[in-house]
Design a protein around this motif. Sequence first.
Motif, PDB file in Angstrom:
ATOM      1  N   ALA A  43       0.827  -1.207   0.000  1.00  0.00           N
ATOM      2  CA  ALA A  43       0.000   0.000   0.000  1.00  0.00           C
ATOM      3  C   ALA A  43       0.864   1.260   0.000  1.00  0.00           C
ATOM      4  N   GLY A  44       1.911   1.243   0.825  1.00  0.00           N
ATOM      5  CA  GLY A  44       2.821   2.388   0.874  1.00  0.00           C
ATOM      6  C   GLY A  44       3.546   2.604  -0.436  1.00  0.00           C
ATOM      7  N   ILE A  45       3.962   1.531  -1.090  1.00  0.00           N
ATOM      8  CA  ILE A  45       4.654   1.636  -2.381  1.00  0.00           C
ATOM      9  C   ILE A  45       3.741   2.252  -3.430  1.00  0.00           C
ATOM     10  N   ILE A  46       2.472   1.810  -3.461  1.00  0.00           N
ATOM     11  CA  ILE A  46       1.520   2.340  -4.463  1.00  0.00           C
ATOM     12  C   ILE A  46       1.281   3.822  -4.238  1.00  0.00           C
ATOM     13  N   ASP A  47       1.007   4.207  -2.994  1.00  0.00           N
ATOM     14  CA  ASP A  47       0.646   5.605  -2.715  1.00  0.00           C
ATOM     15  C   ASP A  47       1.849   6.545  -2.730  1.00  0.00           C
ATOM     16  N   ASP A  48       3.001   6.098  -2.191  1.00  0.00           N
ATOM     17  CA  ASP A  48       4.135   7.000  -2.010  1.00  0.00           C
ATOM     18  C   ASP A  48       5.116   6.994  -3.179  1.00  0.00           C
ATOM     19  N   GLU A  49       5.190   5.891  -3.900  1.00  0.00           N
ATOM     20  CA  GLU A  49       6.220   5.774  -4.923  1.00  0.00           C
ATOM     21  C   GLU A  49       5.655   5.594  -6.334  1.00  0.00           C
ATOM     22  N   ARG A  51       2.240   6.087  -7.540  1.00  0.00           N
ATOM     23  CA  ARG A  51       1.303   7.121  -8.023  1.00  0.00           C
ATOM     24  C   ARG A  51       1.996   8.454  -8.334  1.00  0.00           C
ATOM     25  N   PRO A  52       2.922   8.944  -7.475  1.00  0.00           N
ATOM     26  CA  PRO A  52       3.584  10.221  -7.820  1.00  0.00           C
ATOM     27  C   PRO A  52       4.362  10.150  -9.125  1.00  0.00           C
ATOM     28  N   VAL A  53       4.938   8.998  -9.434  1.00  0.00           N
ATOM     29  CA  VAL A  53       5.707   8.859 -10.669  1.00  0.00           C
ATOM     30  C   VAL A  53       4.795   8.794 -11.892  1.00  0.00           C
ATOM     31  N   LEU A  54       3.633   8.147 -11.725  1.00  0.00           N
ATOM     32  CA  LEU A  54       2.754   7.905 -12.870  1.00  0.00           C
ATOM     33  C   LEU A  54       1.674   8.961 -13.067  1.00  0.00           C
ATOM     34  N   GLN A  55       1.515   9.881 -12.123  1.00  0.00           N
ATOM     35  CA  GLN A  55       0.355  10.776 -12.176  1.00  0.00           C
ATOM     36  C   GLN A  55       0.341  11.680 -13.417  1.00  0.00           C
ATOM     37  N   ASP A  56       1.489  11.977 -13.980  1.00  0.00           N
ATOM     38  CA  ASP A  56       1.532  12.834 -15.168  1.00  0.00           C
ATOM     39  C   ASP A  56       1.347  12.052 -16.461  1.00  0.00           C
ATOM     40  N   PHE A  57       1.326  10.728 -16.357  1.00  0.00           N
ATOM     41  CA  PHE A  57       1.294   9.906 -17.569  1.00  0.00           C
ATOM     42  C   PHE A  57       0.058   9.037 -17.685  1.00  0.00           C
ATOM     43  N   ILE A  58      -0.758   8.960 -16.639  1.00  0.00           N
ATOM     44  CA  ILE A  58      -1.891   8.040 -16.688  1.00  0.00           C
ATOM     45  C   ILE A  58      -3.207   8.790 -16.569  1.00  0.00           C
ATOM     46  N   ASN A  59      -4.263   8.118 -16.926  1.00  0.00           N
ATOM     47  CA  ASN A  59      -5.621   8.659 -16.819  1.00  0.00           C
ATOM     48  C   ASN A  59      -5.989   8.862 -15.352  1.00  0.00           C
ATOM     49  N   PRO A  60      -6.640   9.972 -14.997  1.00  0.00           N
ATOM     50  CA  PRO A  60      -7.017  10.229 -13.599  1.00  0.00           C
ATOM     51  C   PRO A  60      -7.843   9.091 -12.990  1.00  0.00           C
ATOM     52  N   SER A  61      -8.706   8.485 -13.775  1.00  0.00           N
ATOM     53  CA  SER A  61      -9.518   7.394 -13.240  1.00  0.00           C
ATOM     54  C   SER A  61      -8.645   6.198 -12.842  1.00  0.00           C
ATOM     55  N   PHE A  62      -7.552   5.958 -13.598  1.00  0.00           N
ATOM     56  CA  PHE A  62      -6.640   4.870 -13.253  1.00  0.00           C
ATOM     57  C   PHE A  62      -5.876   5.197 -11.976  1.00  0.00           C
ATOM     58  N   ASP A  63      -5.576   6.485 -11.784  1.00  0.00           N
ATOM     59  CA  ASP A  63      -4.911   6.916 -10.557  1.00  0.00           C
ATOM     60  C   ASP A  63      -5.806   6.657  -9.352  1.00  0.00           C
ATOM     61  N   VAL A  64      -7.100   6.913  -9.530  1.00  0.00           N
ATOM     62  CA  VAL A  64      -8.061   6.634  -8.454  1.00  0.00           C
ATOM     63  C   VAL A  64      -8.102   5.130  -8.153  1.00  0.00           C
ATOM     64  N   MET A  65      -8.061   4.323  -9.191  1.00  0.00           N
ATOM     65  CA  MET A  65      -8.061   2.870  -8.995  1.00  0.00           C
ATOM     66  C   MET A  65      -6.827   2.414  -8.216  1.00  0.00           C
ATOM     67  N   LEU A  66      -5.691   3.032  -8.514  1.00  0.00           N
ATOM     68  CA  LEU A  66      -4.473   2.693  -7.773  1.00  0.00           C
ATOM     69  C   LEU A  66      -4.623   3.067  -6.292  1.00  0.00           C
ATOM     70  N   HIS A  67      -5.245   4.208  -6.032  1.00  0.00           N
ATOM     71  CA  HIS A  67      -5.469   4.644  -4.660  1.00  0.00           C
ATOM     72  C   HIS A  67      -6.380   3.667  -3.923  1.00  0.00           C
ATOM     73  N   TYR A  68      -7.436   3.219  -4.591  1.00  0.00           N
ATOM     74  CA  TYR A  68      -8.339   2.241  -3.984  1.00  0.00           C
ATOM     75  C   TYR A  68      -7.618   0.919  -3.739  1.00  0.00           C
TER      76      TYR A  68
END
Length: 476
Positions: A43-49, A51-68
């Motif tokens: 969980a920490g890897i997904i949220d801290d490492e 998502r910040p790297v991928l947020q400029d390259f992926i669809n916002p809805s996919f970012d939300v899925m990663l958060h969930y």
Amino acid sequence: MFMGVVLLALWSMSILLIIKDRKVPSSRWASLTAFIGGFGFLAGIIDDELRPVLQDFINPSFDVMLHYAANTASLICQMGMPYAFLLFALHSWPAIKEQTRKWVAGIAMLPIIYSLVTTPVVPELLINYRITNIWVVPYLLFSSLLLVYLYFHEKDPLLRRGRYVVLMIGVAPILFITLTIYIFRLYGWYEAWRYNALLIFAQFLLFVGFALKHGVLGVKLSVEQNRLNMTLRALTSGTSILNHSIKNEVGKMQLILHRLNRLTEGQPEIREDIRDLQQSTEHMLNMVQRIQGKVQEIPLKESDCPMDELLNQAIDHVQPYLQQKQIELVLVSKPRWTLRVDPVQLKEVWINLLMNAIEAVPVGGKLEVESYVSKKYFVFVLKDNGKGISKEQLAHVFEPFFSTKKHSESHFGLGLAYCYQVLRKHQGLMEMDSTVGSGTRVYLYIPRKRQMNVSEMEQKEGGHKNETNSGHDGGR
């Protein structure tokens, strides 16, 4: 990056445990505890490492899925780990009945189901720690106290060492995690969990260290055992070469001495010297042969052997020595098992160990022989009330040519090395525990897979069932 290393370490421990001892319930639950614990770092890897790297390259809805996904992983860790650790502790407790374990497992699942149903994961993970801690903290504390209790009440040195390892790499981290994940969050300190990464990494290093030296919950990456095995193999080769060379040279000497004996007829003093030399050459040859007999590669000639009969034969062999020193030998429990072993070699092991014990105890001393069944082994214990062995000497007792018996030409320090070899050939183990002034315990472990099954016994004994589960049956 560091959390990724910790996650890999946790899941590596989990995989090692399940691969090595998947048939042992306590190992399965230990493996599951480590595996579920890894979800918190995922969980920490997904949220801290991630998502910040991928947020400029992926669809916002996919970012939300990663958060969930991160929230779900965190929930699995926080709800599942206390349950898995509780079941690990219960399966480590030999006195509890299997039916009781099942009842406890079912009841202990109820608060987890309630928490999973009532805890929202989206849009944010909102765990009510005041309610959750009502069951989580008792689960973790009870499990930890039970494992501490089992350690202090364990007499078997192999199991006691394993329980000590559990305290170091299991109980200590769990108690720390109880604070950082559950109790501190009651007071709003939600970031304390990050300190767990250092602790878990240290736990992994301890796991590897203990596995290399002693073995952890069935996992053994032994360097020390391999070193001793290599020493014995090298010694076997060396003594074979030495024995061959000495036999050749002694043969020449004996021929010459025989010729000199004929030439010196009528010269009694010289002939007396020749007889002394002949005796010396025979003694030299005998010594080398005895050494080779103790260190040579042992081929097993296995047969189905009742252990009580084999033990009685060994005791009968040493009975004159027991009577000479007025030593009392007590069979605390008889090993009523029939095992597929090499009876000649195993009897020789018992004779070696009994003779060592007889020499160690004073006149009027006492020996005890006990047997019981553990999860993986048939265990035999020989206890004496002799002078004991110091810790420094105890560390070397299985090494070739090491002996605590000083100033004696009859001992080469190979008896225990030979016994060790025989047990290893049977896929077993040999341990020794001693206290200076209180005596020594020797433990022989023979795998349970060497037990004859009931149908084989009935065929061989005309339908008489063996009594293989006597003694301390079921499950240390």
